[in-house]
Design a protein around this motif. Sequence first.
Motif, PDB file in Angstrom:
ATOM      1  N   GLY A  99       4.344  -6.708 -11.874  1.00  0.00           N
ATOM      2  CA  GLY A  99       5.795  -6.676 -12.055  1.00  0.00           C
ATOM      3  C   GLY A  99       6.160  -5.273 -12.480  1.00  0.00           C
ATOM      4  O   GLY A  99       5.311  -4.370 -12.473  1.00  0.00           O
ATOM      5  N   ARG A 100       7.421  -5.072 -12.830  1.00  0.00           N
ATOM      6  CA  ARG A 100       7.857  -3.775 -13.345  1.00  0.00           C
ATOM      7  C   ARG A 100       8.569  -3.972 -14.669  1.00  0.00           C
ATOM      8  O   ARG A 100       9.378  -4.901 -14.802  1.00  0.00           O
ATOM      9  CB  ARG A 100       8.829  -3.094 -12.374  1.00  0.00           C
ATOM     10  CG  ARG A 100       8.180  -2.594 -11.090  1.00  0.00           C
ATOM     11  CD  ARG A 100       9.178  -1.804 -10.263  1.00  0.00           C
ATOM     12  NE  ARG A 100       8.589  -1.301  -9.032  1.00  0.00           N
ATOM     13  CZ  ARG A 100       7.837  -0.194  -8.975  1.00  0.00           C
ATOM     14  NH1 ARG A 100       7.602   0.507 -10.069  1.00  0.00           N
ATOM     15  NH2 ARG A 100       7.327   0.194  -7.834  1.00  0.00           N
ATOM     16  N   ALA A 101       8.277  -3.115 -15.641  1.00  0.00           N
ATOM     17  CA  ALA A 101       8.945  -3.183 -16.944  1.00  0.00           C
ATOM     18  C   ALA A 101      10.453  -3.100 -16.718  1.00  0.00           C
ATOM     19  O   ALA A 101      10.923  -2.213 -15.999  1.00  0.00           O
ATOM     20  CB  ALA A 101       8.470  -2.042 -17.841  1.00  0.00           C
ATOM     21  N   GLY A 102      11.189  -4.042 -17.296  1.00  0.00           N
ATOM     22  CA  GLY A 102      12.635  -4.030 -17.140  1.00  0.00           C
ATOM     23  C   GLY A 102      13.089  -4.350 -15.723  1.00  0.00           C
ATOM     24  O   GLY A 102      14.263  -4.207 -15.401  1.00  0.00           O
ATOM     25  N   GLY A 103      12.164  -4.790 -14.865  1.00  0.00           N
ATOM     26  CA  GLY A 103      12.503  -5.144 -13.491  1.00  0.00           C
ATOM     27  C   GLY A 103      12.448  -3.967 -12.545  1.00  0.00           C
ATOM     28  O   GLY A 103      12.226  -4.136 -11.348  1.00  0.00           O
ATOM     29  N   ASP A 104      12.664  -2.735 -13.056  1.00  0.00           N
ATOM     30  CA  ASP A 104      12.697  -1.574 -12.164  1.00  0.00           C
ATOM     31  C   ASP A 104      11.958  -0.367 -12.740  1.00  0.00           C
ATOM     32  O   ASP A 104      12.127   0.747 -12.268  1.00  0.00           O
ATOM     33  CB  ASP A 104      14.158  -1.199 -11.839  1.00  0.00           C
ATOM     34  CG  ASP A 104      15.000  -1.016 -13.098  1.00  0.00           C
ATOM     35  OD1 ASP A 104      14.423  -1.060 -14.220  1.00  0.00           O
ATOM     36  OD2 ASP A 104      16.222  -0.835 -12.987  1.00  0.00           O
ATOM     37  N   GLY A 105      11.133  -0.590 -13.777  1.00  0.00           N
ATOM     38  CA  GLY A 105      10.426   0.527 -14.402  1.00  0.00           C
ATOM     39  C   GLY A 105       8.981   0.639 -13.936  1.00  0.00           C
ATOM     40  O   GLY A 105       8.668   0.386 -12.770  1.00  0.00           O
TER      41      GLY A 105
END
Lengths: 356, 137
Positions: free
Chosen positions: B40-46
């Motif tokens: 996944g990505r931290a914060g959805g987009d990190g």
Amino acid sequence: MYVATKGGERAIGAAHAWLDETRRGDPSLPELTADQVQAQLGLAVDRVMAEGSCHDRGLAALAVKQSRGDLIEAAFLLRAYRTTLPRFGASVPLDTNTMAIQRRISAAYKDLPGGQVLGPTFDYTHRLLDFALAAGGHVPSGAPEAEASREPTPRVTEMLAREGLMQREAASEDEPGDLTREPLSFPADRALRLQALARGDEGFLLSLGYSTQRGYGGNHPFVGEIRMGEVAVGFTPPELGFEIDLGDITVTECQMVNQFKGSRTEPPQFTRGYGLVFGHGERKAMSMALVDRSLRAAELGEASDAPAQQQEFVLSHCDNVEATGFVEHLKLPHYVDFQSELENVRTMRASVEAAK
Amino acid sequence: MSILARAAAEDIAARLQDLPGLPAHRRLRGPETGLVMVRGRAGGDGAPFNLGEMTVTRCAVRLPDGTVGHGYVAGRDSRQAELAAVVDALMQDPARAPGLEAAVIAPLERAQAARREAQARKAAATRVEFFTMTQMR
């Protein structure tokens, strides 16, 4: 004195046979199938996949059946099974922006683009036991349908970020650390913390999240957005060299929006706490988001004196398979250790008596 | 490949049955089940992080003419992975591709689109339509 003991085999065999029989329960009732568990106890299956850190609904359902509904035991079974499989590689990071949304709510904006979609939720039910379900034979009337929305569903955090009011996530494509390959060491970076939280115990994280709301490291959160639905998992097999889809998985994502006073280098703005879990696990995703944000206290220059802000405490104790292993090992034979304790206490008592 | 990854083995097999004269294939690797670490990505987009693993089954096959096909599918269905690899190999033959597209891929894609549409329609029915109450004074 050390005495090697043998002779438990017969007792253990009999105990496991009785376990088998107890698991089956009353033989006059039909046997529960793993498919039924998967279909009808779906949230238990989702929790086992999340905490077992292995997405496979069929295996998780089998683990729930085998463990007689003990979900920590089931997660343990799943973790044990995964160690028998080779790893083909890592996926392309999920793009939750392209989720096929089943549920999406925001407590921060009423009229957000794409709308508030309730999905299959317990919210707004009256929490009254439904005896119609006990009677069986209940056939649901079928969920109503409406014209499917083609509207995009942008992230709430992105809407705030465009206004400069939400701290942007660090843009990085660095290979994240993997705690299944390298044991955790401290301080752990955010990627490792998120991995540990994603597989952490829901109850433990729920309580820690709750503690932050009650003032132990409070961070004044709003649910910016919760979304649940299917996302495609992309993977680039080395022999092909291009990205393919492996299929879709259901995940739940929570973006907590937290006020941040600002620092010497950063203006006052909102910051994020992030939660992402396999399956439909809203309580877990919310708890994870609260704890993710509280663990960012140090990097944001906030005091970190509450339990939920201390990463070594949180990350070392959030894994229920590890925790249960260490707690439950206490019931295994400690005859020799105890014998030495006994000797010790007797000697101390004797010296106290003698000094009288 | 993304259509086959989402299709049940029996549905692929049923579609293939309608096609006459398919060549036999030989397994090069697998089918074998393993894990892919889902990120996944931290914060959805990190920055990326490891969310957890998923089971994946893969297979590689070779046709008599030497064409190699690959199948990678979520889950543990060996038959699905093998059929996906066979279709992947067959699709590389420009003479066969249109027939396969019409008889196998397109119907599976339509069924998947219909399933997604049904989900989206149910979701749409639970969308909240706010209305503003008359202002209290």
